[in-house]
Design an enzyme around this catalytic site. Structure first.
Site, short mmCIF file in Angstrom:
data_model
loop_
_atom_site.label_atom_id
_atom_site.label_comp_id
_atom_site.label_asym_id
_atom_site.label_seq_id
_atom_site.Cartn_x
_atom_site.Cartn_y
_atom_site.Cartn_z
N HIS A 215 0.85 -1.20 0.00
CA HIS A 215 0.00 0.00 0.00
C HIS A 215 0.88 1.25 0.00
O HIS A 215 2.07 1.19 0.34
CB HIS A 215 -0.92 0.03 1.23
CG HIS A 215 -2.09 -0.92 1.11
ND1 HIS A 215 -1.99 -2.23 1.46
CD2 HIS A 215 -3.36 -0.73 0.68
CE1 HIS A 215 -3.17 -2.83 1.25
NE2 HIS A 215 -4.01 -1.94 0.78
N LYS B 89 -0.64 4.96 4.64
CA LYS B 89 -1.52 4.01 5.34
C LYS B 89 -1.11 3.87 6.81
O LYS B 89 0.05 3.67 7.13
CB LYS B 89 -1.48 2.65 4.63
CG LYS B 89 -2.49 1.66 5.21
CD LYS B 89 -2.86 0.57 4.21
CE LYS B 89 -3.82 -0.44 4.82
NZ LYS B 89 -5.11 0.18 5.22
N1 LIG Z 1 -12.84 -1.01 2.96
C1 LIG Z 1 -12.29 -0.53 1.82
O1 LIG Z 1 -12.69 -0.91 0.69
C2 LIG Z 1 -11.22 0.50 1.91
C3 LIG Z 1 -10.84 0.94 3.14
N2 LIG Z 1 -9.94 1.97 3.26
C4 LIG Z 1 -9.73 2.45 4.61
O2 LIG Z 1 -10.43 3.68 4.74
C5 LIG Z 1 -9.78 4.54 5.66
C6 LIG Z 1 -9.55 5.89 4.99
O3 LIG Z 1 -8.69 5.75 3.89
P1 LIG Z 1 -8.21 7.03 3.04
O4 LIG Z 1 -9.37 7.82 2.58
O5 LIG Z 1 -7.24 6.50 2.06
O6 LIG Z 1 -7.41 7.84 4.18
P2 LIG Z 1 -7.18 9.44 4.27
O7 LIG Z 1 -6.12 9.63 5.30
O8 LIG Z 1 -6.98 10.00 2.91
O9 LIG Z 1 -8.59 9.97 4.82
C7 LIG Z 1 -9.00 9.81 6.13
C8 LIG Z 1 -9.73 11.07 6.50
O10 LIG Z 1 -10.36 10.92 7.77
C9 LIG Z 1 -10.21 12.16 8.43
N3 LIG Z 1 -10.45 12.08 9.87
C10 LIG Z 1 -9.55 12.13 10.89
N4 LIG Z 1 -10.21 12.07 12.07
C11 LIG Z 1 -11.53 11.99 11.78
C12 LIG Z 1 -12.71 11.94 12.57
N5 LIG Z 1 -12.65 11.98 13.91
N6 LIG Z 1 -13.91 11.83 11.94
C13 LIG Z 1 -13.97 11.83 10.61
N7 LIG Z 1 -12.88 11.90 9.80
C14 LIG Z 1 -11.69 11.99 10.38
C15 LIG Z 1 -8.83 12.61 8.05
O11 LIG Z 1 -8.68 14.00 8.31
P3 LIG Z 1 -7.20 14.64 8.49
O12 LIG Z 1 -6.50 14.40 7.19
O13 LIG Z 1 -7.51 16.06 8.78
O14 LIG Z 1 -6.57 13.88 9.63
C16 LIG Z 1 -8.79 12.26 6.58
O15 LIG Z 1 -9.31 13.28 5.77
C17 LIG Z 1 -8.51 3.79 6.07
O16 LIG Z 1 -8.76 3.11 7.29
C18 LIG Z 1 -8.30 2.76 4.95
O17 LIG Z 1 -7.61 1.62 5.38
C19 LIG Z 1 -9.38 2.56 2.17
C20 LIG Z 1 -9.69 2.13 0.92
C21 LIG Z 1 -10.64 1.05 0.68
O1 LIG Z 2 -5.69 2.14 3.20
C1 LIG Z 2 -5.95 1.82 2.03
O2 LIG Z 2 -5.63 2.51 1.06
C2 LIG Z 2 -6.70 0.57 1.80
N1 LIG Z 2 -7.19 -0.03 2.85
C3 LIG Z 2 -7.99 -1.21 2.87
C4 LIG Z 2 -7.29 -2.29 3.66
O3 LIG Z 2 -6.70 -1.99 4.71
O4 LIG Z 2 -7.36 -3.46 3.26
C5 LIG Z 2 -8.46 -1.62 1.50
C6 LIG Z 2 -7.54 -1.31 0.37
O5 LIG Z 2 -6.55 -2.29 0.29
C7 LIG Z 2 -6.94 0.08 0.43
#
Ligand SMILES: NC(=O)C1=CN([C@@H]2O[C@H](COP(=O)(O)OP(=O)(O)OC[C@H]3O[C@@H](n4cnc5c(N)ncnc54)[C@H](OP(=O)(O)O)[C@@H]3O)[C@@H](O)[C@H]2O)C=CC1
Ligand SMILES: O=C(O)C1=N[C@H](C(=O)O)C[C@H](O)C1
Length: 232
Positions: free
Chosen positions: A131, A135
């Site tokens: 990743h 992450k």
């Molecule tokens: N299940 C799936 O298919 C997938 C899961 N994921 C997961 O999704 C999550 C987010 O990924 P991604 O978008 O890439 O990460 P990012 O870091 O780009 O986005 C996370 C966001 O959450 C914000 N945040 C921080 N604290 C809070 C809060 N208390 N309430 C709401 N939002 C908050 C952050 O703000 P700030 O930047 O200001 O800290 C940031 O904008 C991760 O856990 C990732 O592993 C990702 C892709 C696919």
């Molecule tokens: O953090 C990410 O980017 C992703 N998180 C998910 C995971 O932890 O499996 C899904 C995807 O792989 C991208």
């Protein structure tokens, strides 16, 4: 549908585009500094935030009667508590470590392969996930789901980021700039390897799956998985 986005980072923004293209309206965007938000008239909430915010976001949705799709990884030690709350409040909840259709097919392929390889002592299984460098959690939620799929269908008992003993699935977690998510499982013998691999080209597959899950969850109560949504 009126959608609340809890977490407005890489995934939140990708979901916004796909949801809007499908005719939905984003009525709330919550980021780190907006912890005191009101869910108001949202039909459904989609949480892609950070591990230490996921449980409080999900709890708020369930308590306020708003169906919630959770994609945030790294909080699963509290999964049972969330499920109990959802049942008590008659809420609606889906968690998936990965919402893409491709990975959900890959989950099924992984279980079938594990069953096939079970008892063939010539091969040892290992897993690798790659990743992007931002992450926060390791191994990925997807890697944990894949490991659980192998454990349920073989004599393996646990996974570890270290080598471990014969009952352990070793997982290597690599962090390389700009990689959206790559997972591979390899069975190695002295004479050959069998490998299955899923490579995400970008985040749109995760985001589309999350929006489809939200559309599916709207109007339901209960605890579901992507297997229910996709009918796998
Ligand atoms: N299940 C799936 O298919 C997938 C899961 N994921 C997961 O999704 C999550 C987010 O990924 P991604 O978008 O890439 O990460 P990012 O870091 O780009 O986005 C996370 C966001 O959450 C914000 N945040 C921080 N604290 C809070 C809060 N208390 N309430 C709401 N939002 C908050 C952050 O703000 P700030 O930047 O200001 O800290 C940031 O904008 C991760 O856990 C990732 O592993 C990702 C892709 C696919
Ligand atoms: O953090 C990410 O980017 C992703 N998180 C998910 C995971 O932890 O499996 C899904 C995807 O792989 C991208």
């Amino acid at each position: 549908m009126k959608i609340a986005l809890l977490g407005y980072g890489k995934m939140g923004k990708t979901i916004e585009k796909i949801a809007t293209d499908r005719g939905h309206h984003i009525v709330l965007r919550v980021d780190k500094d907006d912890t005191d938000y009101e869910l108001a008239d949202a039909d459904v909430a989609i949480d892609f935030s950070v591990p230490n915010a996921a449980v409080s976001n999900i709890t708020k949705c369930i308590t306020k009667g708003v169906p919630v799709v959770s994609g945030t990884t790294g909080w699963l030690e509290e999964y049972d508590k969330v499920i109990a709350l959802c049942k008590e409040k008659k809420g609606a909840f889906i968690y998936a470590s990965n919402y893409s259709l491709g990975v959900n097919l890959f989950f099924e392929l992984n279980k079938k392969l594990a069953k096939m390889m079970n008892g063939i002592s010539d091969y040892e299984v290992t897993m690798e996930e790659i990743h992007h460098t931002q992450k926060l959690d390791a191994p990925s939620g997807t890697a944990i789901t894949l490991a659980e799929g192998i454990i349920a269908n073989s004599k393996k008992e646990k996974w570890s980021l270290d080598q471990g003993d014969a009952t352990t699935i070793p997982i290597t977690a690599k962090r390389i700039e700009n990689v959206p998510g790559t997972h591979s499982i390899t069975y190695s013998s002295a004479v050959d390897d069998i490998e299955i691999k899923h490579t995400a080209h970008d985040r749109s597959g995760f985001a589309l799956g999350a929006v489809i899950a939200a559309e599916w969850l709207h109007g339901k109560t209960g605890v579901y998985t992507m297997k229910d949504v996709l009918g796998l």
